[in-house]
Scaffold this motif. Sequence first.
Motif, short mmCIF file in Angstrom:
data_model
loop_
_atom_site.label_atom_id
_atom_site.label_comp_id
_atom_site.label_asym_id
_atom_site.label_seq_id
_atom_site.Cartn_x
_atom_site.Cartn_y
_atom_site.Cartn_z
N PRO A 23 0.80 -1.23 0.00
CA PRO A 23 0.00 0.00 0.00
C PRO A 23 0.83 1.28 0.00
O PRO A 23 0.44 2.27 -0.60
N ASN A 24 1.98 1.27 0.66
CA ASN A 24 2.75 2.50 0.79
C ASN A 24 4.17 2.39 0.24
O ASN A 24 4.99 3.27 0.45
N VAL A 25 4.46 1.31 -0.47
CA VAL A 25 5.84 1.10 -0.90
C VAL A 25 5.90 0.16 -2.10
O VAL A 25 5.06 -0.73 -2.24
N THR A 26 6.88 0.40 -2.97
CA THR A 26 7.18 -0.51 -4.08
C THR A 26 8.57 -1.09 -3.84
O THR A 26 9.52 -0.34 -3.61
N ILE A 27 8.67 -2.42 -3.87
CA ILE A 27 9.93 -3.08 -3.55
C ILE A 27 10.43 -3.82 -4.78
O ILE A 27 9.77 -4.74 -5.28
N ILE A 28 11.58 -3.41 -5.29
CA ILE A 28 12.20 -4.06 -6.44
C ILE A 28 13.25 -5.04 -5.93
O ILE A 28 14.23 -4.65 -5.30
N TYR A 29 13.02 -6.33 -6.21
CA TYR A 29 13.96 -7.38 -5.80
C TYR A 29 14.79 -7.79 -7.00
O TYR A 29 14.25 -8.13 -8.05
N ILE A 30 16.11 -7.77 -6.84
CA ILE A 30 17.03 -8.09 -7.93
C ILE A 30 17.87 -9.30 -7.53
O ILE A 30 18.66 -9.24 -6.59
N LYS A 31 17.69 -10.39 -8.25
CA LYS A 31 18.42 -11.63 -7.98
C LYS A 31 19.52 -11.86 -9.00
O LYS A 31 20.65 -12.18 -8.66
N GLN A 32 19.19 -11.73 -10.28
CA GLN A 32 20.12 -11.99 -11.37
C GLN A 32 20.06 -10.84 -12.37
O GLN A 32 19.07 -10.66 -13.06
N ARG A 33 21.12 -10.06 -12.43
CA ARG A 33 21.11 -8.93 -13.34
C ARG A 33 21.41 -9.35 -14.78
O ARG A 33 22.15 -10.29 -15.02
N SER A 34 20.79 -8.64 -15.71
CA SER A 34 21.06 -8.79 -17.14
C SER A 34 20.80 -7.44 -17.78
O SER A 34 20.17 -6.57 -17.17
N SER A 35 21.29 -7.25 -19.00
CA SER A 35 21.09 -5.95 -19.65
C SER A 35 19.60 -5.66 -19.83
O SER A 35 19.14 -4.53 -19.64
N GLY A 36 18.81 -6.71 -20.17
CA GLY A 36 17.38 -6.53 -20.34
C GLY A 36 16.69 -6.19 -19.05
O GLY A 36 15.84 -5.28 -18.99
N PHE A 37 17.05 -6.89 -17.97
CA PHE A 37 16.42 -6.64 -16.68
C PHE A 37 16.82 -5.27 -16.14
O PHE A 37 16.00 -4.53 -15.59
N ASP A 38 18.10 -4.90 -16.31
CA ASP A 38 18.56 -3.57 -15.88
C ASP A 38 17.72 -2.48 -16.56
O ASP A 38 17.32 -1.49 -15.92
N SER A 39 17.48 -2.64 -17.86
CA SER A 39 16.70 -1.65 -18.60
C SER A 39 15.28 -1.55 -18.07
O SER A 39 14.73 -0.45 -17.93
N LYS A 40 14.68 -2.70 -17.74
CA LYS A 40 13.31 -2.70 -17.22
C LYS A 40 13.25 -2.02 -15.85
O LYS A 40 12.31 -1.28 -15.55
N ILE A 41 14.25 -2.29 -15.01
CA ILE A 41 14.27 -1.67 -13.68
C ILE A 41 14.36 -0.16 -13.81
O ILE A 41 13.64 0.60 -13.13
N GLN A 42 15.22 0.31 -14.71
CA GLN A 42 15.36 1.75 -14.90
C GLN A 42 14.07 2.37 -15.42
O GLN A 42 13.70 3.49 -15.03
N SER A 43 13.36 1.64 -16.27
CA SER A 43 12.08 2.15 -16.77
C SER A 43 11.06 2.27 -15.65
O SER A 43 10.29 3.24 -15.59
N VAL A 44 11.04 1.28 -14.75
CA VAL A 44 10.12 1.33 -13.61
C VAL A 44 10.51 2.46 -12.67
O VAL A 44 9.65 3.21 -12.18
N LEU A 45 11.81 2.60 -12.40
CA LEU A 45 12.27 3.70 -11.55
C LEU A 45 11.87 5.05 -12.13
O LEU A 45 11.51 5.97 -11.40
#
Length: 355
Positions: A285-307
């Motif tokens: 309700p009051n927070v968004t939690i991004i959990y990162i287990k295995q980084r990849s160029s595709g996942f990094d790009s998605k995280i930055q888009s969400v941020l």
Amino acid sequence: MAKSNNKKMRLKPLPVAIMVILAVVIIVAFIVAEIHNSQKEEDSKKANVSLSEKELVAKGEVNVNIQNDAVKTEVEILFEDSAVPVGTSFKIMAIVTPSDTDKAIVWTSSNSDIVEVSSDGVINVKGIGTAAITATVGDVADAIAIEGIASVTSGSGNGYSVYTGSSVNSAGNTASGISSSGESGDSYNGSTSGNQSSGNTGSSGADSASGGGTGSSGADSTSGGGTGNSGAGSSSGGNSSDTSKGLTSSEISGVLTEQGFTPNVSNVYVYNDNGTYCGEIVIQPNVTIIYIKQRSSGFDSKIQSVLKELLPTEYNQVWNNYLSATTDRTFTVENRKVRLVTAGKGGHSQIVIYN
């Protein structure tokens, strides 16, 4: 007359030494039993947080975060007391400090007939009533209250906000964007669900910075943190005091599905890259939690888009802080608290953005 030869019969007494030994053994056994019972009672006080204690916490009369001076571990549940319709399932998370502790979180419910919790924090509301959900790490605990209600319209008897799995509203009131299935509704402030609403964007037509990902139309920012209202630049140090124009946790779900995250439960969105699990985003309700287990160029790009959707002015600074973080860190950008948690014992690293 023949003399009668009367002999008195005597019981042969136990040796005094044996009696003393038996007495000592009985006393020692009694003392050991008392010590064991006292220890069990003390452990129970540390590990269990009853609903009555949780209610006292809500009134500010007691601190539920039980601490032991000899143990520096701390646990914080990233969820507030809430009323939830029966039949709703969702996941709650807790942050453990330090993150490299080898102690696991143990989730418990004070009444599993009302609210059931799995070993990894998945809540299943089964009946009407209220139960305390406790996260215990060693002898440290934190707890919240979950009230099972018949429906969103019935509201909370305890005055809690109503939560449906991915959205929250004020106690007893209904609003667009909330449904019993946990999916967000069609509109937020006049815009399509998942898209940034009017007034939440930077200056019109600004180009996206490299590495920042693609945001909603008009939400792009310029290099170095981008522009806010009227083209005003933000500080590059990650401590902007301007109010954030980004989405809140209750508004981000549509963006996550557009970015390729797969819904799991009702408030968990998982990302896989070519079949490999990379991480997930959990909405509270009051927070968004991004959990990162295995980084990849595709996942990094998605995280930055969400941020970028959450913190359109300072998302680059947050990402750079994450990349350089070697210890847990908390700071403020766009008037929102951001918490970075480093990966411990092979687990997930985390970017936690509060509304």
